[in-house]
Motif scaffolding. Sequence first.
Motif, PDB file in Angstrom:
ATOM      1  N   ALA A   1      -0.425   2.846  -2.447  1.00 48.44           N
ATOM      2  CA  ALA A   1      -0.766   3.329  -1.108  1.00 48.44           C
ATOM      3  C   ALA A   1       0.157   4.468  -0.674  1.00 48.44           C
ATOM      4  N   ILE A   2       1.448   4.344  -0.998  1.00 52.19           N
ATOM      5  CA  ILE A   2       2.403   5.401  -0.656  1.00 52.19           C
ATOM      6  C   ILE A   2       2.075   6.672  -1.439  1.00 52.19           C
ATOM      7  N   ARG A   3       1.775   6.507  -2.725  1.00 49.11           N
ATOM      8  CA  ARG A   3       1.429   7.678  -3.555  1.00 49.11           C
ATOM      9  C   ARG A   3       0.179   8.381  -2.998  1.00 49.11           C
ATOM     10  N   ALA A   4      -0.829   7.591  -2.640  1.00 48.95           N
ATOM     11  CA  ALA A   4      -2.062   8.163  -2.107  1.00 48.95           C
ATOM     12  C   ALA A   4      -1.779   8.896  -0.806  1.00 48.95           C
ATOM     13  N   TYR A   5      -0.949   8.315   0.049  1.00 51.55           N
ATOM     14  CA  TYR A   5      -0.601   8.926   1.335  1.00 51.55           C
ATOM     15  C   TYR A   5       0.135  10.261   1.122  1.00 51.55           C
TER      16      TYR A   5
END
Length: 287
Positions: free
Chosen positions: A280-284
Amino acid sequence: MMTVKQVSLLTGVSIRSLQFYDEIGLLKPTQTTAAGYRLYDDAALEKLQQILFFKELEFTLKEIKTIMSEPAFDKAAAFAKQRELLELKRDRLSAMLGLLDKLIKGEACMDFKTFDMREYYRILDDFKRTHTEAITTRLGSMERFDEMVRELQGNENEIAEMAEKQFGSLSGYTNAMEKNLAAFLENGPSVSPADAEGLSRKTDELTQRLTALQDRDENAAEVRSAVGELIEFVNACNGDMEMGENYWPFMAELYLSNPAFIQATDQKYGAGASRFIGRAIRAYLGG
């Protein structure tokens, strides 16, 4: 006098960069003609040379401007310090080239001590000698400071690896930690003990809110919103502390691949939580 084009050809600094330095007040031209052309004299070129040395040592433009605008700024002392730091950088690069030579030959060599920690320890030693009273006030005793240094020395490889990933370079990490330590000694912790428990509880709540969305795609709007809120809150908690431009990509990597980190996170937030947070952090972040 030299025109901006001539200065660019002489120094290798682009015309746009010189214009930007003028715009932010870092390097003003000596004179601007009626037609709007920037002209630079020898004093301006000397200042540009100083700026380029700072840039080579990975100072930001904002930091360089702050340093050079200080009334007590000493050019000779700055050159001497820059020479010392460049020597350390040269020695570190020579060691890294030696390591690469071994790797090219096919030798297995996972020694992160090549990413030399000597400059960091020198800075800590300087602080110990010049901030005795502040260290005693903040940490309780000089023995506690010495204990902290021993702990760092016992984890040299891990710190060097983290520094490269989180700050881009060991020198970047060293500069950041020097500022953070100075701020801590002057102002104390960025978060008071009385507030720490509440902030930790809030971080936990935001993380629980994020992991409750594990059944959603990490690019879903509600997931991105939850990640953004968590990142914004943690950044605010860190205050003026230098965390490195790669702090969040590094955190994402920990959530995705560090066994101890994954185990602790999954134990607290449920199976699969750690890797979901990492994705989720990578996608954000767009990665």
